[in-house]
Scaffold this motif. Structure first.
Motif, PDB file in Angstrom:
ATOM      1  N   ARG A 177      14.869  14.219  12.696  1.00  0.00           N
ATOM      2  CA  ARG A 177      14.835  14.604  11.290  1.00  0.00           C
ATOM      3  C   ARG A 177      15.145  13.374  10.438  1.00  0.00           C
ATOM      4  O   ARG A 177      16.301  13.044  10.191  1.00  0.00           O
ATOM      5  N   GLU A 179      14.834  12.710   7.290  1.00  0.00           N
ATOM      6  CA  GLU A 179      15.266  12.771   5.887  1.00  0.00           C
ATOM      7  C   GLU A 179      16.753  12.461   5.723  1.00  0.00           C
ATOM      8  O   GLU A 179      17.160  11.834   4.746  1.00  0.00           O
ATOM      9  N   TYR A 180      17.589  12.862   6.683  1.00  0.00           N
ATOM     10  CA  TYR A 180      19.016  12.601   6.509  1.00  0.00           C
ATOM     11  C   TYR A 180      19.331  11.121   6.709  1.00  0.00           C
ATOM     12  O   TYR A 180      20.292  10.594   6.130  1.00  0.00           O
ATOM     13  N   LEU A 183      18.634   9.332   3.430  1.00  0.00           N
ATOM     14  CA  LEU A 183      19.727   9.514   2.471  1.00  0.00           C
ATOM     15  C   LEU A 183      20.830   8.481   2.702  1.00  0.00           C
ATOM     16  O   LEU A 183      21.344   7.874   1.753  1.00  0.00           O
ATOM     17  N   ASN A 262      27.951  13.574   9.830  1.00  0.00           N
ATOM     18  CA  ASN A 262      26.820  14.514   9.824  1.00  0.00           C
ATOM     19  C   ASN A 262      27.170  15.628  10.810  1.00  0.00           C
ATOM     20  O   ASN A 262      26.726  15.612  11.954  1.00  0.00           O
ATOM     21  N   TRP A 265      25.359  21.900  11.281  1.00  0.00           N
ATOM     22  CA  TRP A 265      25.064  22.527  10.004  1.00  0.00           C
ATOM     23  C   TRP A 265      25.211  24.039   9.993  1.00  0.00           C
ATOM     24  O   TRP A 265      25.322  24.643   8.929  1.00  0.00           O
ATOM     25  N   ILE A 306      26.920  14.682   5.211  1.00  0.00           N
ATOM     26  CA  ILE A 306      25.503  15.052   5.212  1.00  0.00           C
ATOM     27  C   ILE A 306      25.374  16.471   5.745  1.00  0.00           C
ATOM     28  O   ILE A 306      25.736  16.751   6.888  1.00  0.00           O
ATOM     29  N   SER A 308      22.943  20.318   5.543  1.00  0.00           N
ATOM     30  CA  SER A 308      21.792  21.121   5.133  1.00  0.00           C
ATOM     31  C   SER A 308      22.306  22.434   4.544  1.00  0.00           C
ATOM     32  O   SER A 308      23.390  22.901   4.892  1.00  0.00           O
ATOM     33  N   ASN A 338      19.570  14.356  -2.495  1.00  0.00           N
ATOM     34  CA  ASN A 338      18.907  15.477  -1.834  1.00  0.00           C
ATOM     35  C   ASN A 338      17.581  15.051  -1.226  1.00  0.00           C
ATOM     36  O   ASN A 338      16.923  14.117  -1.710  1.00  0.00           O
ATOM     37  N   THR A 362      18.426  19.127   2.391  1.00  0.00           N
ATOM     38  CA  THR A 362      19.484  18.347   3.030  1.00  0.00           C
ATOM     39  C   THR A 362      20.128  17.472   1.967  1.00  0.00           C
ATOM     40  O   THR A 362      19.430  16.814   1.190  1.00  0.00           O
ATOM     41  N   THR A 363      21.457  17.463   1.939  1.00  0.00           N
ATOM     42  CA  THR A 363      22.192  16.760   0.889  1.00  0.00           C
ATOM     43  C   THR A 363      23.211  15.803   1.484  1.00  0.00           C
ATOM     44  O   THR A 363      23.910  16.149   2.444  1.00  0.00           O
ATOM     45  N   LEU A 364      23.273  14.605   0.914  1.00  0.00           N
ATOM     46  CA  LEU A 364      24.378  13.685   1.196  1.00  0.00           C
ATOM     47  C   LEU A 364      25.358  13.813   0.039  1.00  0.00           C
ATOM     48  O   LEU A 364      25.045  13.442  -1.097  1.00  0.00           O
TER      49      LEU A 364
END
Length: 379
Positions: A177, A179-180, A183, A262, A265, A306, A308, A338, A362-364
């Motif tokens: 994944r 995307e994280y 971020l 991380n 989640w 991090i 989700s 995000n 997904t957010t940091l």
């Protein structure tokens, strides 16, 4: 390894990576239809295949087709969505138990002596600490998973933020994944940052991203020995010899300017060791991390958490629960970045959880301790 009775010997050992109970009994066969195998499986009897390896794979595919059927879409209310998730997990476990009833015998030194069988020694060495001296029984589906994981381990996963590949063996969370990772590569570093902790490092990818961004001293921790070995190999491959690795729960001694984590989640129960990277019952790891983090953070330091919001869309976590946890631990949100998911499951219409994955973000979170003279920042 758990002992079971078989039709050939009084006792043999059964290995599984899941928390499933072993079968009550096992019989050896060189041919069997998927229907007959399924009937035996429902009676808690495993079949140990002794015939052609490729035929075994065909029977396994037929067994999966019989066991798996399309799931009904979940109802619209939050309560029903949560119920649908738990039913989905229960259904997965039940299907997995039946599928894992087709097994093979692994002889000493990880030998698989079936007609047209591949050499599985390298794949099994990736999973187990040392070669076996006694034979054991292994579900064929898990063996195929080990073989696939070994090929991924050799190939590696390309990480844009590193312009390099991260190599991950079975049993360690893979950074598929992306995307994280983007971020963590884009978030603004705290001014003057020199030291960082990566808590629950897994493959070591986040620690490697921080090192790539110029953080001078990094300590990475994990309580999984497979993860520690994996991260050590990745750091050596990338020439990142300044990162300190520690096998421990959560934090190393001392403080850092930046703490990155991380965590799993989803606040649900894992069914295997592999799933502990995804499932955290009652958010226990997250709560422990937040409770201890402030005492390991230097003045003016930051925490990058991090997460989700998939759990919120599945009804497993209240929409404002994260903010309440932050405030209870004495942190405010300094900022957030995000990203929308880009992995294959996010676009899979036939995924039973597609209704939630389509809405996932997904957010940091950039967290800082709340000043005793200033109330927490509104989020």
């Amino acid at each position: 390894m758990q002992p079971i009775t078989t039709s050939r010997t009084p006792v043999m050992f059964w290995h599984t990576e899941s928390s499933q109970k072993p079968p009550r009994h096992a019989v050896f066969a060189d041919r069997l239809s998927a229907g007959a195998l399924l009937k035996a499986a429902r009676d808690h009897t495993a079949t140990v295949w002794t015939g052609d390896f490729h035929q075994a794979k065909q029977v396994l595919a037929a067994l999966k087709k019989r066991v798996r059927s399309p799931a009904k879409p979940p109802a619209a209310t939050a309560t029903d969505i949560q119920t649908a998730f738990h039913r989905h997990r229960l259904r997965q476990a039940q299907q997995s138990r039946l599928i894992n009833m087709l097994a093979v015998e692994i002889l000493p030194d990880f030998r698989l002596c079936l007609p047209r069988a591949p050499d599985v020694r390298a794949a099994l060495t990736d999973v187990f600490a040392s070669p076996n001296r006694e034979p054991f029984l292994l579900p064929l589906n898990q063996l195929l998973g080990f073989i696939g994981a070994h090929e991924w381990h050799k190939k590696g996963v390309f990480v844009d933020a590193l312009n390099a590949r991260i190599h991950v063996p079975f049993g360690v969370f893979s950074p598929l994944r992306g995307e994280y990772l983007a971020l963590a590569a884009d978030a603004p570093l705290p001014g003057g940052v020199q030291t960082a902790f990566d808590i629950g490092t897994g493959s070591g990818v986040l620690a490697a991203v921080l090192a790539k961004r110029g953080v001078a001293r990094i300590s990475a921790t994990d309580n999984n020995p497979r993860a520690i070995a994996c991260a050590r190999a990745n750091f050596a491959r990338l020439g990142l010899n300044r990162i300190t690795l520690l096998q421990t729960d959560l934090f190393p001694d001392g403080r850092a300017d930046l703490i990155v984590c991380n965590p799993p989640w989803l606040p649900a129960k894992p069914t295997s060791a592999v799933e502990t990277a995804l499932y955290d019952p009652d958010s226990a790891m997250l709560r422990a991390f937040l409770k201890q983090a402030a005492q390991h953070l230097n003045p003016n330091g930051e925490i990058w958490l991090i997460m989700s919001d998939l759990a919120e869309h599945l009804g497993l976590r209240a929409p404002d629960e994260l903010n309440r946890l932050f405030q209870a631990a004495g942190f405010s949100v300094k900022g957030r970045l995000n990203a929308r998911p880009t992995h294959a499951k996010a676009a899979a219409a036939d995924d039973p959880l597609a209704f939630a994955r389509r809405r996932e973000t997904t957010t940091l979170y950039r967290l800082q301790p709340v000043s005793p003279f200033q109330p927490p920042e509104a989020v």
